[in-house]
Design a protein around this motif. Structure first.
Motif, PDB file in Angstrom:
ATOM      1  N   ARG A  81      -3.898   7.966  -0.621  1.00 43.92           N
ATOM      2  CA  ARG A  81      -3.933   6.717   0.121  1.00 43.92           C
ATOM      3  C   ARG A  81      -4.221   5.546  -0.819  1.00 43.92           C
ATOM      4  O   ARG A  81      -4.920   5.730  -1.822  1.00 43.92           O
ATOM      5  N   VAL A  82      -3.681   4.388  -0.496  1.00 45.70           N
ATOM      6  CA  VAL A  82      -4.003   3.171  -1.257  1.00 45.70           C
ATOM      7  C   VAL A  82      -4.495   2.111  -0.284  1.00 45.70           C
ATOM      8  O   VAL A  82      -3.917   1.924   0.792  1.00 45.70           O
ATOM      9  N   GLN A  86      -3.721  13.757  -8.445  1.00 41.53           N
ATOM     10  CA  GLN A  86      -3.932  12.565  -7.618  1.00 41.53           C
ATOM     11  C   GLN A  86      -4.029  12.868  -6.132  1.00 41.53           C
ATOM     12  O   GLN A  86      -4.332  11.979  -5.336  1.00 41.53           O
ATOM     13  N   LEU A 109       2.797   1.651  -3.353  1.00 44.52           N
ATOM     14  CA  LEU A 109       1.907   2.042  -4.446  1.00 44.52           C
ATOM     15  C   LEU A 109       1.458   3.496  -4.303  1.00 44.52           C
ATOM     16  O   LEU A 109       1.339   4.232  -5.282  1.00 44.52           O
ATOM     17  N   LYS A 110       1.246   3.904  -3.074  1.00 46.94           N
ATOM     18  CA  LYS A 110       0.893   5.303  -2.793  1.00 46.94           C
ATOM     19  C   LYS A 110       2.001   6.230  -3.309  1.00 46.94           C
ATOM     20  O   LYS A 110       1.730   7.231  -3.979  1.00 46.94           O
ATOM     21  N   THR A 150      -7.855  -0.974  -4.403  1.00 51.54           N
ATOM     22  CA  THR A 150      -7.531  -1.962  -5.436  1.00 51.54           C
ATOM     23  C   THR A 150      -7.311  -3.332  -4.800  1.00 51.54           C
ATOM     24  O   THR A 150      -7.547  -3.496  -3.599  1.00 51.54           O
ATOM     25  N   ILE A 187      -5.460  -1.967  -0.316  1.00 47.18           N
ATOM     26  CA  ILE A 187      -5.386  -3.184  -1.134  1.00 47.18           C
ATOM     27  C   ILE A 187      -6.124  -4.320  -0.439  1.00 47.18           C
ATOM     28  O   ILE A 187      -5.862  -4.613   0.723  1.00 47.18           O
ATOM     29  N   ALA A 190      -2.222  -4.620  -7.716  1.00 44.91           N
ATOM     30  CA  ALA A 190      -1.111  -3.997  -6.992  1.00 44.91           C
ATOM     31  C   ALA A 190       0.223  -4.656  -7.339  1.00 44.91           C
ATOM     32  O   ALA A 190       1.208  -3.975  -7.628  1.00 44.91           O
ATOM     33  N   THR A 237      -8.015   8.509  -3.294  1.00 48.16           N
ATOM     34  CA  THR A 237      -7.725   7.252  -2.615  1.00 48.16           C
ATOM     35  C   THR A 237      -7.971   6.156  -3.639  1.00 48.16           C
ATOM     36  O   THR A 237      -8.995   6.173  -4.317  1.00 48.16           O
ATOM     37  N   LEU A 238      -7.024   5.234  -3.786  1.00 50.35           N
ATOM     38  CA  LEU A 238      -7.229   4.095  -4.683  1.00 50.35           C
ATOM     39  C   LEU A 238      -7.556   2.866  -3.860  1.00 50.35           C
ATOM     40  O   LEU A 238      -6.811   2.510  -2.946  1.00 50.35           O
ATOM     41  N   GLU A 297       0.829  -1.214   0.000  1.00 51.93           N
ATOM     42  CA  GLU A 297       0.000   0.000   0.000  1.00 51.93           C
ATOM     43  C   GLU A 297       0.858   1.256   0.000  1.00 51.93           C
ATOM     44  O   GLU A 297       0.606   2.200  -0.759  1.00 51.93           O
TER      45      GLU A 297
END
Ligand code: F6P
Length: 257
Positions: free
Chosen positions: A24-25, A238, A16-17, A245, A27, A250, A242-243, A13
């Motif tokens: 925020r990510v 971006q 990827l962020k 996923t 997963i 990921a 917040t993603l 997370e």
């Protein structure tokens, strides 16, 4: 073993962020390309993370697609107050009825006990018809609600998959393919560099409006969507996103980084 897996996801997370430059990510385990129920987990996680941003009068603008439909399916009455409002982010962009934002907003409102509004715009209209639709007071009202939303909740799709799934004209299809589009969101097609190569003409939220939306939640999973996710975030502001996923996407996104 469980601990290691949890830690593994946390580390992913964070990486990827950093990579995507988002706020925020989140997963969820699994790969929704292979396991359909992973989409429901994406839905659950999206709802959980949105909860922190909702108040009694929040307006949430929503896009279409099967992932958004899964989010709708996971909503429960404790999410919303009767004064919250779901509105479709954009008008018709060629989806089948079950994947349309109007239908998804209605389900979200029904499941959570909130309200919704619709935005009916025919898919392929002449310029004159389009201009007169834009002058309709009821349309103008919904447009104002959309641009004042404090939350936008949206899907991201693979460009070729989306172009095929929608009733895309020959001419537009050529633009999308010649432009080497890889990702799609809100009716905009992006190439690997995040450049917009095609845009579906319809009313509602335009990409530039996103910059002033405080909370944007993108929900997209499956290893097959990794390039799409990356292209979208290259082209977009971006910092308010917040993603949500899954591990499948990921892992693919983090390959080679
Ligand atoms: O067409 C609406 C939409 O949100 C697109 O913008 C996006 O690419 C797609 O649906 C995602 O669909 P799915 O969740 O089914 O992959």
């Amino acid at each position: 073993r469980m601990m290691i897996e949890i830690m593994g996801i946390n580390v992913m997370e964070d990486s990827l962020k950093e990579k995507l430059g988002v706020r925020r990510v989140i997963i969820v385990p699994g790969n929704s390309d292979d396991l359909p129920w992973v989409k429901e987990e994406l839905g659950r996680a999206a709802i959980q993370s949105m909860k922190a941003c909702v108040s009694d009068h929040t307006t949430i603008a929503v896009t279409g697609g099967t992932t958004m439909s899964a989010v709708a399916g996971m909503l429960t009455p404790d999410f919303a107050s009767p004064d919250m409002l779901f509105v479709p982010a954009r008008g018709g962009i060629g989806e089948d009825v079950q994947n349309q934002a109007n239908v998804i907003c209605a389900t979200m409102a029904q499941k959570s006990g909130a309200r919704h509004r619709v935005l009916y715009v025919p898919d392929q209209v002449s310029r004159e018809v389009y201009e007169s639709i834009m002058k309709e007071p009821s349309i103008k009202e919904v447009m104002a609600l959309i641009t004042s939303a404090s939350i936008v909740l949206h899907g991201i799709g693979d460009a070729a998959t989306m172009a095929k799934r929608r009733n895309t004209s020959e001419e537009d299809l050529r633009t999308i393919l010649d432009g080497e589009a890889v990702g799609e969101a809100f009716g905009y097609y992006f190439d690997v560099h995040g450049k917009i190569v095609h845009k579906v003409k319809t009313i509602g939220l335009q990409l530039k409006d996103l910059a002033s939306i405080p909370n944007v939640f993108a929900v997209a999973g499956g290893a097959s969507k990794a390039n799409a996710i990356q292209s979208y975030f290259k082209g977009m502001p971006q910092s308010s996103s917040t993603l949500i996923t899954d591990e499948g996407a990921a892992k693919e996104l983090l390959k080679g980084s």
